[in-house]
Design a protein around this motif. Structure first.
Motif, PDB file in Angstrom:
ATOM      1  N   MET A   1       0.865  -1.169   0.000  1.00  0.00           N
ATOM      2  CA  MET A   1       0.000   0.000   0.000  1.00  0.00           C
ATOM      3  C   MET A   1       0.908   1.227   0.000  1.00  0.00           C
ATOM      4  O   MET A   1       1.886   1.280   0.727  1.00  0.00           O
ATOM      5  N   LYS A   2       0.560   2.192  -0.814  1.00  0.00           N
ATOM      6  CA  LYS A   2       1.331   3.431  -0.937  1.00  0.00           C
ATOM      7  C   LYS A   2       0.498   4.623  -0.468  1.00  0.00           C
ATOM      8  O   LYS A   2      -0.714   4.633  -0.613  1.00  0.00           O
ATOM      9  N   LEU A   3       1.175   5.606   0.079  1.00  0.00           N
ATOM     10  CA  LEU A   3       0.559   6.896   0.354  1.00  0.00           C
ATOM     11  C   LEU A   3       0.893   7.757  -0.853  1.00  0.00           C
ATOM     12  O   LEU A   3       2.065   7.878  -1.227  1.00  0.00           O
ATOM     13  N   VAL A   4      -0.130   8.308  -1.502  1.00  0.00           N
ATOM     14  CA  VAL A   4       0.089   9.088  -2.729  1.00  0.00           C
ATOM     15  C   VAL A   4      -0.535  10.472  -2.608  1.00  0.00           C
ATOM     16  O   VAL A   4      -1.408  10.703  -1.779  1.00  0.00           O
ATOM     17  N   GLU A   5      -0.048  11.372  -3.454  1.00  0.00           N
ATOM     18  CA  GLU A   5      -0.586  12.733  -3.532  1.00  0.00           C
ATOM     19  C   GLU A   5      -0.988  13.004  -4.972  1.00  0.00           C
ATOM     20  O   GLU A   5      -0.240  12.699  -5.904  1.00  0.00           O
ATOM     21  N   VAL A   6      -2.170  13.594  -5.147  1.00  0.00           N
ATOM     22  CA  VAL A   6      -2.692  13.903  -6.487  1.00  0.00           C
ATOM     23  C   VAL A   6      -1.879  15.048  -7.083  1.00  0.00           C
ATOM     24  O   VAL A   6      -1.659  16.074  -6.438  1.00  0.00           O
ATOM     25  N   LEU A   7      -1.428  14.870  -8.330  1.00  0.00           N
ATOM     26  CA  LEU A   7      -0.588  15.870  -8.989  1.00  0.00           C
ATOM     27  C   LEU A   7      -1.372  16.951  -9.728  1.00  0.00           C
ATOM     28  O   LEU A   7      -1.083  18.130  -9.569  1.00  0.00           O
ATOM     29  N   LYS A   8      -2.321  16.574 -10.556  1.00  0.00           N
ATOM     30  CA  LYS A   8      -2.979  17.561 -11.417  1.00  0.00           C
ATOM     31  C   LYS A   8      -4.491  17.504 -11.314  1.00  0.00           C
ATOM     32  O   LYS A   8      -5.098  18.187 -10.525  1.00  0.00           O
ATOM     33  N   VAL A   9      -5.067  16.670 -12.146  1.00  0.00           N
ATOM     34  CA  VAL A   9      -6.525  16.583 -12.247  1.00  0.00           C
ATOM     35  C   VAL A   9      -7.101  15.770 -11.100  1.00  0.00           C
ATOM     36  O   VAL A   9      -6.398  14.975 -10.480  1.00  0.00           O
ATOM     37  N   PRO A  10      -8.370  15.947 -10.782  1.00  0.00           N
ATOM     38  CA  PRO A  10      -8.976  15.107  -9.749  1.00  0.00           C
ATOM     39  C   PRO A  10      -8.851  13.624 -10.105  1.00  0.00           C
ATOM     40  O   PRO A  10      -8.921  13.242 -11.267  1.00  0.00           O
ATOM     41  N   VAL A  11      -8.646  12.813  -9.089  1.00  0.00           N
ATOM     42  CA  VAL A  11      -8.502  11.369  -9.259  1.00  0.00           C
ATOM     43  C   VAL A  11      -9.627  10.690  -8.491  1.00  0.00           C
ATOM     44  O   VAL A  11      -9.881  11.014  -7.333  1.00  0.00           O
ATOM     45  N   ARG A  12     -10.308   9.775  -9.156  1.00  0.00           N
ATOM     46  CA  ARG A  12     -11.367   9.002  -8.502  1.00  0.00           C
ATOM     47  C   ARG A  12     -10.788   7.630  -8.188  1.00  0.00           C
ATOM     48  O   ARG A  12     -10.255   6.958  -9.065  1.00  0.00           O
ATOM     49  N   TYR A  13     -10.885   7.228  -6.906  1.00  0.00           N
ATOM     50  CA  TYR A  13     -10.330   5.951  -6.485  1.00  0.00           C
ATOM     51  C   TYR A  13     -11.205   5.344  -5.407  1.00  0.00           C
ATOM     52  O   TYR A  13     -11.487   5.996  -4.396  1.00  0.00           O
ATOM     53  N   LYS A  14     -11.646   4.129  -5.645  1.00  0.00           N
ATOM     54  CA  LYS A  14     -12.499   3.390  -4.713  1.00  0.00           C
ATOM     55  C   LYS A  14     -13.695   4.214  -4.254  1.00  0.00           C
ATOM     56  O   LYS A  14     -14.008   4.304  -3.076  1.00  0.00           O
ATOM     57  N   GLY A  15     -14.343   4.871  -5.213  1.00  0.00           N
ATOM     58  CA  GLY A  15     -15.574   5.593  -4.928  1.00  0.00           C
ATOM     59  C   GLY A  15     -15.399   6.991  -4.363  1.00  0.00           C
ATOM     60  O   GLY A  15     -16.374   7.674  -4.085  1.00  0.00           O
ATOM     61  N   GLU A  16     -14.165   7.437  -4.179  1.00  0.00           N
ATOM     62  CA  GLU A  16     -13.890   8.770  -3.639  1.00  0.00           C
ATOM     63  C   GLU A  16     -13.167   9.598  -4.692  1.00  0.00           C
ATOM     64  O   GLU A  16     -12.401   9.071  -5.484  1.00  0.00           O
ATOM     65  N   THR A  17     -13.400  10.906  -4.668  1.00  0.00           N
ATOM     66  CA  THR A  17     -12.701  11.810  -5.581  1.00  0.00           C
ATOM     67  C   THR A  17     -11.715  12.646  -4.778  1.00  0.00           C
ATOM     68  O   THR A  17     -12.070  13.217  -3.748  1.00  0.00           O
ATOM     69  N   TYR A  18     -10.481  12.699  -5.257  1.00  0.00           N
ATOM     70  CA  TYR A  18      -9.413  13.437  -4.589  1.00  0.00           C
ATOM     71  C   TYR A  18      -8.924  14.543  -5.520  1.00  0.00           C
ATOM     72  O   TYR A  18      -8.688  14.314  -6.702  1.00  0.00           O
ATOM     73  N   LYS A  19      -8.771  15.752  -4.972  1.00  0.00           N
ATOM     74  CA  LYS A  19      -8.342  16.915  -5.752  1.00  0.00           C
ATOM     75  C   LYS A  19      -6.823  17.060  -5.708  1.00  0.00           C
ATOM     76  O   LYS A  19      -6.152  16.439  -4.889  1.00  0.00           O
ATOM     77  N   LYS A  20      -6.308  17.933  -6.560  1.00  0.00           N
ATOM     78  CA  LYS A  20      -4.879  18.215  -6.592  1.00  0.00           C
ATOM     79  C   LYS A  20      -4.389  18.547  -5.183  1.00  0.00           C
ATOM     80  O   LYS A  20      -4.995  19.351  -4.474  1.00  0.00           O
TER      81      LYS A  20
END
Length: 88
Positions: A1-20
């Motif tokens: 498992m990795k801890l990640v940070e969104v770089l540019k566009v919103p990312v949808r992952y496992k039903g959640e949306t994450y912003k830059k």
């Protein structure tokens, strides 16, 4: 498992949306370096419910007075149980 940070566009992952700029946990084989950057490793704790059948999980939830709602899958029932334990 990795801890990640969104770089540019919103990312949808496992039903959640994450912003830059948002950080979240992502499975090792799911990340795309064009969308997110890895900022760390997440240590996985052993889950006491791994290996239990759906019927065993339902019995456990009933014994603990945990409402599993409409959850019918192993993953869904475990999520309900874990959520109930967090609020205790």
């Amino acid at each position: 498992m990795k801890l990640v940070e969104v770089l540019k566009v919103p990312v949808r992952y496992k039903g959640e949306t994450y912003k830059k700029g948002d950080s979240f946990e992502m499975d090792d084989d799911h990340f795309n370096e064009e969308l997110v950057k890895v900022t760390g490793e997440v240590k996985q704790e052993d889950n006491p419910f791994d290996g239990m059948s759906i019927d065993e999980l339902k019995v456990y939830a009933e014994q603990q007075n945990i409402d599993i709602g409409n959850a019918t899958t192993e993953k869904g029932i475990i999520k309900k149980i874990e959520e109930a334990h967090k609020t205790e």
